[in-house]
Design a protein around this motif. Sequence first.
Motif, short mmCIF file in Angstrom:
data_model
loop_
_atom_site.label_atom_id
_atom_site.label_comp_id
_atom_site.label_asym_id
_atom_site.label_seq_id
_atom_site.Cartn_x
_atom_site.Cartn_y
_atom_site.Cartn_z
N LYS A 1 16.72 -16.65 -5.12
CA LYS A 1 16.65 -16.63 -6.59
C LYS A 1 15.27 -16.20 -7.09
N ARG A 2 14.68 -15.28 -6.35
CA ARG A 2 13.46 -14.62 -6.83
C ARG A 2 13.85 -13.25 -7.36
N LEU A 3 13.31 -12.89 -8.49
CA LEU A 3 13.65 -11.62 -9.13
C LEU A 3 12.76 -10.50 -8.60
N HIS A 4 13.36 -9.57 -7.85
CA HIS A 4 12.62 -8.45 -7.28
C HIS A 4 12.81 -7.19 -8.14
N ILE A 5 11.70 -6.51 -8.41
CA ILE A 5 11.74 -5.27 -9.19
C ILE A 5 11.95 -4.09 -8.25
N ASN A 6 12.89 -3.23 -8.57
CA ASN A 6 13.09 -2.00 -7.79
C ASN A 6 11.97 -1.02 -8.16
N ALA A 7 10.77 -1.36 -7.66
CA ALA A 7 9.55 -0.71 -8.15
C ALA A 7 9.32 0.68 -7.57
N ASP A 8 10.19 1.12 -6.66
CA ASP A 8 10.09 2.51 -6.20
C ASP A 8 10.65 3.46 -7.26
N HIS A 9 11.48 2.92 -8.16
CA HIS A 9 12.06 3.73 -9.25
C HIS A 9 11.53 3.33 -10.63
N PHE A 10 11.11 2.06 -10.76
CA PHE A 10 10.69 1.55 -12.08
C PHE A 10 9.32 0.89 -11.92
N LEU A 11 8.31 1.54 -12.48
CA LEU A 11 6.93 1.06 -12.33
C LEU A 11 6.61 0.02 -13.40
N PRO A 12 6.33 -1.24 -13.00
CA PRO A 12 6.08 -2.29 -14.01
C PRO A 12 4.61 -2.41 -14.38
N VAL B 1 6.26 -3.76 -19.47
CA VAL B 1 6.33 -2.34 -19.79
C VAL B 1 6.84 -1.63 -18.53
N PHE B 2 7.80 -0.72 -18.69
CA PHE B 2 8.33 -0.01 -17.53
C PHE B 2 8.22 1.49 -17.71
N THR B 3 7.93 2.17 -16.59
CA THR B 3 7.97 3.63 -16.52
C THR B 3 9.01 4.02 -15.47
N LYS C 1 0.85 -1.21 0.00
CA LYS C 1 0.00 0.00 0.00
C LYS C 1 0.88 1.26 0.00
N ASP C 2 1.92 1.27 0.84
CA ASP C 2 2.82 2.43 0.91
C ASP C 2 3.63 2.57 -0.37
N LEU C 3 4.03 1.42 -0.94
CA LEU C 3 4.78 1.46 -2.20
C LEU C 3 3.94 2.08 -3.30
N LYS C 4 2.67 1.69 -3.36
CA LYS C 4 1.77 2.22 -4.41
C LYS C 4 1.54 3.73 -4.24
N GLU C 5 1.48 4.17 -3.00
CA GLU C 5 1.33 5.62 -2.75
C GLU C 5 2.57 6.37 -3.24
N LEU C 6 3.73 5.80 -2.97
CA LEU C 6 4.99 6.40 -3.42
C LEU C 6 5.05 6.41 -4.96
N GLN C 7 4.66 5.28 -5.57
CA GLN C 7 4.66 5.19 -7.04
C GLN C 7 3.73 6.24 -7.65
N LEU C 8 2.54 6.41 -7.08
CA LEU C 8 1.58 7.37 -7.63
C LEU C 8 2.12 8.80 -7.52
N ARG C 9 2.69 9.11 -6.38
CA ARG C 9 3.26 10.45 -6.17
C ARG C 9 4.35 10.73 -7.22
N SER D 1 -4.72 8.23 -10.42
CA SER D 1 -4.48 6.93 -9.79
C SER D 1 -3.50 6.15 -10.66
N LEU D 2 -2.98 5.06 -10.13
CA LEU D 2 -2.06 4.23 -10.93
C LEU D 2 -2.78 3.62 -12.13
N ASP D 3 -4.08 3.42 -12.02
CA ASP D 3 -4.87 2.90 -13.14
C ASP D 3 -4.87 3.86 -14.34
#
Length: 429
Positions: free
Chosen positions: A253-264, A284-286, A14-22, A54-56
């Motif tokens: 060996k799980r691939l984690h996305i640095n999603a605070d900088h790259f929105l997948p 697709v990345f932003t 939830k906090d990550l999504k708020e950061l991504q939207l901002r 919104s992220l949508d």
Amino acid sequence: MEYYDPKIETMPLKDLKELQLRRLKQVVRYAYERNRFYHDRFKKHGVKPDDIKSLDDLKKLPFLTKHDLREFYPFGLFCVEIDDIVEIHASSGTTGKPVVGAYTKKDLEIWTEVMARALWANGLRKNDILQNAYGYGLFTGAHGFEKGAQRIGAMVVPISSGNTKRQIAVMKDFGTTALACTPSYSLYMAEVAKEMGFDPKEDFNLRLGLFGAEAWSDEMRKKIEETWGITAHEHYGLTEIIGPGVVSECKYKRLHINADHFLPEIIDPETGEPLEPGEEGELVFTTLTKEAFPAIRFRTRDLAVYYEDVECECGRTLPIQSRIKGRSDDMMKVKGVIVFPSQIESVLMGIEGVSEHYQIVKEKKGEMVTISVEFEPTEERYKEGHLDELEKKVEEELYAVLNLHIPARAVPPQSIPRSTGKAKRVIER
């Protein structure tokens, strides 16, 4: 310490999504106001920065493609003055004009940060000696690994790719503990080490392999780990986004996305329609924080799945991505059957007596595409003879997986060209 940046890496979704939207709102406004291409493209699609609530709403924005980047080569998509650019990288340009990646001071700081985070998750520490055998130059790979490792405090040996006998001597003399290069080059290095009289597993201090820049199968990973006696980790990144540092593995060996900088996002590669997390499609990345060149909804052409709510044993809450199944560009349709080079590699690596050196030969006759496989048996298997039996075995295994008859031909060891960078797996005749 388990995490390089615990606050971000274990942030609730939830906090990550708020950061991504901002950050998404900021980057859309930034690109709209600072770049003519983005301004005109958004206007044409009837979207303004205020429409992103919104992220949508991300789906209201148009895609960015490699074609766009080439059309505005070299500096047409920058959002800052040339004076503010402190570093430039570029793709090889093998399929057209190269794609240029630019960095401000802040961009380099972000790149260093995400690479340090990625390498820390792999297990790299201050007391490691990293042999950086990616090619230095305009390619992003070597530079990203160097920046991240130095931030952690590890010693970096910037040897670049090639000159393989010297690589082995340096690895032995310097006590290298981590190797960064393409996966195919690591196996070639092992081959040369054996020719020099070394046992790759016993005669070196190597414990970590940090691999990327080309697709490689689970079977190839297993082969690398068994050959060198190391843990092999995958890195995924793109020049268009930042370079390596977009996605990398934890110790499980799980691939984690640095999603605070790259929105997948994941989309249907045919229609471009958004798919849900958990569905397979095109990534697709932003970029949410890039200054010099923000990439908004960049189509990677890479096929994968990503998951938002999977709990990883490592404790990281960052979204998880599957390994890349293949590129939609690499996809071959043979007699109505979809075939990816990675599927063929997976079969070959699982057959005893077949080495890691192979090529897929693609031939086009009118509209009809046919493929065959040329592979090198191991030295021991080649000496045994009866190679027709091995060829038959390869053809049977390929048929079992692909439901397609693909001719296979064993060629003498050392006859397929070796690569110190990205291996060329598909050749057209």
